[in-house]
Design a protein around this motif. Structure first.
Motif, PDB file in Angstrom:
ATOM      1  N   ASP A  44       0.822  -1.220   0.000  1.00  0.00           N
ATOM      2  CA  ASP A  44       0.000   0.000   0.000  1.00  0.00           C
ATOM      3  C   ASP A  44       0.854   1.267   0.000  1.00  0.00           C
ATOM      4  OD1 ASP A  44      -2.242  -1.598   0.073  1.00  0.00           O
ATOM      5  OD2 ASP A  44      -2.595  -1.344   2.231  1.00  0.00           O
ATOM      6  N   LEU A  45       2.095   1.164   0.444  1.00  0.00           N
ATOM      7  CA  LEU A  45       2.950   2.353   0.539  1.00  0.00           C
ATOM      8  C   LEU A  45       3.201   2.998  -0.815  1.00  0.00           C
ATOM      9  CD1 LEU A  45       5.643   1.246   3.159  1.00  0.00           C
ATOM     10  CD2 LEU A  45       3.816   2.932   3.480  1.00  0.00           C
ATOM     11  N   ARG A  46       3.145   2.223  -1.867  1.00  0.00           N
ATOM     12  CA  ARG A  46       3.414   2.759  -3.203  1.00  0.00           C
ATOM     13  C   ARG A  46       2.455   3.886  -3.577  1.00  0.00           C
ATOM     14  NH1 ARG A  46       3.906  -3.167  -6.150  1.00  0.00           N
ATOM     15  NH2 ARG A  46       5.766  -3.888  -4.994  1.00  0.00           N
ATOM     16  N   ALA A  47       1.282   3.887  -2.979  1.00  0.00           N
ATOM     17  CA  ALA A  47       0.281   4.906  -3.306  1.00  0.00           C
ATOM     18  C   ALA A  47       0.375   6.121  -2.391  1.00  0.00           C
ATOM     19  CB  ALA A  47      -1.125   4.296  -3.214  1.00  0.00           C
ATOM     20  N   HIS A  48       1.356   6.130  -1.503  1.00  0.00           N
ATOM     21  CA  HIS A  48       1.422   7.197  -0.507  1.00  0.00           C
ATOM     22  C   HIS A  48       2.632   8.097  -0.696  1.00  0.00           C
ATOM     23  CE1 HIS A  48      -1.855   6.145   2.303  1.00  0.00           C
ATOM     24  NE2 HIS A  48      -1.683   4.922   1.817  1.00  0.00           N
ATOM     25  N   ARG A  49       2.511   9.294  -0.142  1.00  0.00           N
ATOM     26  CA  ARG A  49       3.610  10.244  -0.104  1.00  0.00           C
ATOM     27  C   ARG A  49       4.374  10.070   1.200  1.00  0.00           C
ATOM     28  NH1 ARG A  49       2.997  13.689  -4.193  1.00  0.00           N
ATOM     29  NH2 ARG A  49       4.537  15.171  -3.371  1.00  0.00           N
ATOM     30  N   ALA A  50       5.641  10.485   1.187  1.00  0.00           N
ATOM     31  CA  ALA A  50       6.505  10.257   2.345  1.00  0.00           C
ATOM     32  C   ALA A  50       7.221  11.537   2.745  1.00  0.00           C
ATOM     33  CB  ALA A  50       7.531   9.169   2.036  1.00  0.00           C
ATOM     34  N   VAL A  51       7.593  11.588   4.022  1.00  0.00           N
ATOM     35  CA  VAL A  51       8.541  12.580   4.514  1.00  0.00           C
ATOM     36  C   VAL A  51       9.867  11.837   4.664  1.00  0.00           C
ATOM     37  CG1 VAL A  51       9.079  14.269   6.294  1.00  0.00           C
ATOM     38  CG2 VAL A  51       6.680  13.719   5.778  1.00  0.00           C
ATOM     39  N   THR A  52      10.839  12.204   3.861  1.00  0.00           N
ATOM     40  CA  THR A  52      12.117  11.487   3.821  1.00  0.00           C
ATOM     41  C   THR A  52      13.213  12.328   4.443  1.00  0.00           C
ATOM     42  OG1 THR A  52      11.466  10.318   1.801  1.00  0.00           O
ATOM     43  CG2 THR A  52      13.824  10.384   2.314  1.00  0.00           C
ATOM     44  N   PHE A  53      14.034  11.691   5.287  1.00  0.00           N
ATOM     45  CA  PHE A  53      15.111  12.400   5.978  1.00  0.00           C
ATOM     46  C   PHE A  53      16.414  12.277   5.206  1.00  0.00           C
ATOM     47  CE2 PHE A  53      18.404  12.847   9.310  1.00  0.00           C
ATOM     48  CZ  PHE A  53      18.038  14.098   9.790  1.00  0.00           C
ATOM     49  N   LEU A  54      17.081  13.419   4.989  1.00  0.00           N
ATOM     50  CA  LEU A  54      18.389  13.431   4.341  1.00  0.00           C
ATOM     51  C   LEU A  54      19.454  13.341   5.416  1.00  0.00           C
ATOM     52  CD1 LEU A  54      17.826  16.247   1.689  1.00  0.00           C
ATOM     53  CD2 LEU A  54      17.759  13.775   1.332  1.00  0.00           C
ATOM     54  N   SER A  55      20.258  12.286   5.365  1.00  0.00           N
ATOM     55  CA  SER A  55      21.184  11.992   6.447  1.00  0.00           C
ATOM     56  C   SER A  55      22.626  12.306   6.078  1.00  0.00           C
ATOM     57  CB  SER A  55      21.079  10.510   6.822  1.00  0.00           C
ATOM     58  OG  SER A  55      22.029  10.152   7.789  1.00  0.00           O
ATOM     59  N   GLY A  56      23.373  12.846   7.067  1.00  0.00           N
ATOM     60  CA  GLY A  56      24.813  13.006   6.933  1.00  0.00           C
ATOM     61  C   GLY A  56      25.226  14.121   6.000  1.00  0.00           C
ATOM     62  N   GLN A  57      26.556  14.254   5.860  1.00  0.00           N
ATOM     63  CA  GLN A  57      27.110  15.312   5.026  1.00  0.00           C
ATOM     64  C   GLN A  57      26.831  15.078   3.544  1.00  0.00           C
ATOM     65  OE1 GLN A  57      31.242  15.365   6.143  1.00  0.00           O
ATOM     66  NE2 GLN A  57      30.878  16.670   7.920  1.00  0.00           N
ATOM     67  N   ASN A  58      26.662  13.808   3.144  1.00  0.00           N
ATOM     68  CA  ASN A  58      26.388  13.534   1.734  1.00  0.00           C
ATOM     69  C   ASN A  58      24.912  13.686   1.387  1.00  0.00           C
ATOM     70  OD1 ASN A  58      25.286  11.278   2.959  1.00  0.00           O
ATOM     71  ND2 ASN A  58      26.910   9.895   2.277  1.00  0.00           N
ATOM     72  N   ARG A  59      24.080  13.939   2.440  1.00  0.00           N
ATOM     73  CA  ARG A  59      22.648  14.204   2.234  1.00  0.00           C
ATOM     74  C   ARG A  59      21.959  13.106   1.443  1.00  0.00           C
ATOM     75  NH1 ARG A  59      20.922  19.330   3.062  1.00  0.00           N
ATOM     76  NH2 ARG A  59      19.523  19.302   1.276  1.00  0.00           N
ATOM     77  N   ARG A  60      22.248  11.882   1.795  1.00  0.00           N
ATOM     78  CA  ARG A  60      21.573  10.755   1.158  1.00  0.00           C
ATOM     79  C   ARG A  60      20.242  10.471   1.851  1.00  0.00           C
ATOM     80  NH1 ARG A  60      25.975   6.000   0.560  1.00  0.00           N
ATOM     81  NH2 ARG A  60      26.541   6.751   2.615  1.00  0.00           N
ATOM     82  N   PRO A  61      19.196  10.132   1.092  1.00  0.00           N
ATOM     83  CA  PRO A  61      17.919   9.786   1.725  1.00  0.00           C
ATOM     84  C   PRO A  61      18.081   8.563   2.619  1.00  0.00           C
ATOM     85  CG  PRO A  61      17.637  10.176  -0.637  1.00  0.00           C
ATOM     86  CD  PRO A  61      19.109  10.125  -0.384  1.00  0.00           C
ATOM     87  N   LEU A  62      17.553   8.656   3.827  1.00  0.00           N
ATOM     88  CA  LEU A  62      17.642   7.547   4.772  1.00  0.00           C
ATOM     89  C   LEU A  62      16.460   6.610   4.542  1.00  0.00           C
ATOM     90  CD1 LEU A  62      19.520   6.824   7.184  1.00  0.00           C
ATOM     91  CD2 LEU A  62      17.746   7.786   8.669  1.00  0.00           C
ATOM     92  N   PRO A  63      16.723   5.337   4.243  1.00  0.00           N
ATOM     93  CA  PRO A  63      15.605   4.421   3.971  1.00  0.00           C
ATOM     94  C   PRO A  63      14.840   4.083   5.244  1.00  0.00           C
ATOM     95  CG  PRO A  63      17.659   3.192   4.029  1.00  0.00           C
ATOM     96  CD  PRO A  63      18.026   4.644   4.134  1.00  0.00           C
TER      97      PRO A  63
END
Length: 304
Positions: free
Chosen positions: A183-202
């Motif tokens: 069901d998550l595929r149909a939803h929007r997310a708040v994603t956190f950018l982690s660390g100095q490289n600003r990678r999305p945290l899964p």
């Protein structure tokens, strides 16, 4: 005795890389630090540091001497502690770094209980989600959430923190409540950018007996923990965060947990410090206090 004091100054300067920060840490004048290092180099007949206007770093000879000095200071500290007064008050400044998730009322109140128990210890509390260089920034110890990369720091796991997936009631009314991971595929997310490289945290979800990572490609990305949670409360989408950071919002209904049956395994919480040798008494006492008190610091969201 003079040689021992010069070794203490040398080790601190090697760790901090700055005459000014070393003077502040040892509560000495900067000229005293300079004279101590010059005298030590003269007595050894070698140059221990490369000096520039902005940075101080060890020479190859300095690196060899640092290893021996750390061992000697550690042995002396261990030997003298054998006959220390068991009830002698611990005093000094303790520089502690914590992630924003722990800067919550319950945890801060618990720190107050430590200062009541050890009134001669002065806390210097730093709160940040970035990776802190403990040695360069003069931090005595820091809390970290999650798996740790290999480093020269000493890491001691003290407990685990529960991770919660949740969303605002208005968002769930508008988009529906997910009951399966599909069901998550149909939803929007708040994603956190982690660390100095600003990678999305899964996110992590428990599925078929193990934790599985999940990345969302829809929604808003945020690089600040407080803003991350507030975006969830505002209805931007679903988010996943440590329960300790969500407690008050879950309690008043501003956020509602979803996919509870797929809660991931609790994430480890570790305390990091630069060295086992020559550990200041206030740091040692705090680490032991934290290890014993951790499950009690914030109710149901933390465990040993």
């Amino acid at each position: 005795m003079r040689l021992f004091q010069m070794m203490q100054v040398f080790v601190r300067l090697a760790e901090l890389g700055s005459f000014t920060r070393t003077a502040e840490a040892l509560q000495m004048g900067r000229p005293q630090i300079t004279r101590s290092i010059q005298e030590l180099e003269a007595s050894l007949g070698v140059r221990l540091f490369h000096r520039t206007t902005r940075k101080v770093r060890l020479t190859s000879e300095g690196e060899l001497f640092y290893e021996r000095a750390m061992a000697i200071l550690g042995d002396v500290a261990e030997a003298t502690s054998m006959f220390g007064r068991p009830n002698a008050p611990v005093h000094g400044r303790l520089r502690l770094g914590i992630p924003t998730a722990f800067a919550q009322p319950g945890f801060i109140q618990s720190l107050r209980s430590f200062t009541i128990l050890y009134p001669e210890v002065d806390l210097a509390l730093g709160v940040t989600d970035r990776t802190v260089d403990l040695v360069a920034e003069g931090v005595d110890c820091a809390l970290r959430i999650g798996e740790l990369p290999d480093s020269s720091l000493i890491a001691r796991q003290i407990g685990k923190v529960t991770m919660i997936t949740c969303a605002a009631p208005d968002y769930l009314r508008a988009h529906g409540t997910p009951t399966t991971l599909d069901d998550l595929r149909a939803h929007r997310a708040v994603t956190f950018l982690s660390g100095q490289n600003r990678r999305p945290l899964p996110w992590q979800f428990r599925d078929r007996g193990s934790d599985q990572p999940y990345f969302s490609h829809r929604g808003i990305t945020v690089d600040d923990s407080n803003a991350y949670v507030e975006c969830g409360v505002a209805g931007f989408g679903i988010l996943q965060a440590p329960g300790i950071a969500l407690d008050r919002y879950l309690a008043d209904g501003s956020l509602i947990e979803v996919l509870q049956t797929n809660r991931p395994s609790p994430r480890p919480v570790s305390v990091l410090y630069p060295s086992r040798s020559h550990l200041a008494p206030q740091v040692h006492i705090f680490i032991e206090w934290l290890r014993e008190q951790f499950p009690l610091l914030y109710g149901r969201w933390l465990e040993s």
